[in-house]
Write an enzyme that holds these catalytic residues in place. Structure first.
Site, PDB file in Angstrom:
ATOM      1  N   GLY A  44       0.948  -1.395  -0.244  1.00 55.36           N
ATOM      2  CA  GLY A  44      -0.148  -0.357  -0.003  1.00 55.36           C
ATOM      3  C   GLY A  44       0.684   1.643  -0.140  1.00 55.36           C
ATOM      4  N   HIS A 139      -4.924   0.878   7.559  1.00 50.72           N
ATOM      5  CA  HIS A 139      -3.283   1.566   7.484  1.00 50.72           C
ATOM      6  C   HIS A 139      -2.969   2.276   6.515  1.00 50.72           C
ATOM      7  CE1 HIS A 139       1.190   0.800   8.758  1.00 50.72           C
ATOM      8  NE2 HIS A 139       0.870   1.549   6.964  1.00 50.72           N
ATOM      9  N   HIS A 143      -3.081   7.399   6.862  1.00 49.25           N
ATOM     10  CA  HIS A 143      -2.500   7.656   6.797  1.00 49.25           C
ATOM     11  C   HIS A 143      -2.538   9.498   6.105  1.00 49.25           C
ATOM     12  CE1 HIS A 143       2.468   6.629   6.903  1.00 49.25           C
ATOM     13  NE2 HIS A 143       1.672   4.909   5.950  1.00 49.25           N
TER      14      HIS A 143
END
Length: 184
Positions: A44, A139, A143
């Protein structure tokens, strides 16, 4: 174009990313993000990790799964995503991050989520994700909110990684991809 990855300590990693104007041509940015993620062997990559403060991330959760896993991973871009709900059992899994190389920690997250997002053609989607795909999305979504996986650590675990985080921000780490270090 393969971008350098922004290292821990850069202020952009702690800022909430801004929405992208609907219909904006971001095809080149998407291609570059996939190329950067693949070059760094990531699963990712969020735009803030390449110093772009916009709400966009790409994932390839197929890399997290074995052939005999029931779950099938995805390779997809998410534009202006919004987590509508997170649910299911919480479970721990050891996470890492391209912006924080050589640091891993078990993070507890819900097993499922419902996400609203635009795809690369600006089609609005609402979809449920589970397992490893949900974890990678959570996750990367963090960010966009200015949250890093190490922010979930408490007490002794947080103290144990603190010196390593300072070393990373100074560029005292080895990676197979280019990085931008805030204190170097």
């Amino acid at each position: 174009m393969i971008y350098p990855i922004v290292a821990y300590g850069n202020p952009i990693l702690k800022k909430e990313a801004e929405e992208i104007n609907e219909g904006e041509d971001i095809q080149k940015l998407i291609e570059d993000m996939y190329a950067t993620m693949d070059h760094a062997s990531g699963v990712g990559l969020a735009a803030p990790q390449i110093n772009k403060g916009v709400r966009l991330f790409v994932i390839d959760s197929t890399l997290m799964l074995d052939e005999d896993d029931e779950e099938k991973g995805i390779r997809r871009v998410f534009i202006n995503p919004i987590i509508l709900d997170e649910y299911g059992d919480n479970y721990g899994f050891e996470e890492g991050c391209l912006s924080i190389p050589d640091v891993r920690a078990e993070i507890i997250r819900p097993e499922k989520l419902t996400l609203e997002y635009f795809d690369e053609n600006w089609n609005l989607k609402e979809e449920e994700f589970s397992g490893m795909t949900a974890r990678v999305i959570q996750h990367e979504y963090d960010h966009l909110e200015g949250i890093l996986f190490v922010d979930y650590l408490k007490g002794l675990k947080k103290r144990m990684v603190k010196s390593k985080l300072i070393e990373i921000s100074k560029g005292k780490v080895s990676t197979d991809y280019r990085m931008i270090y805030p204190l170097k």
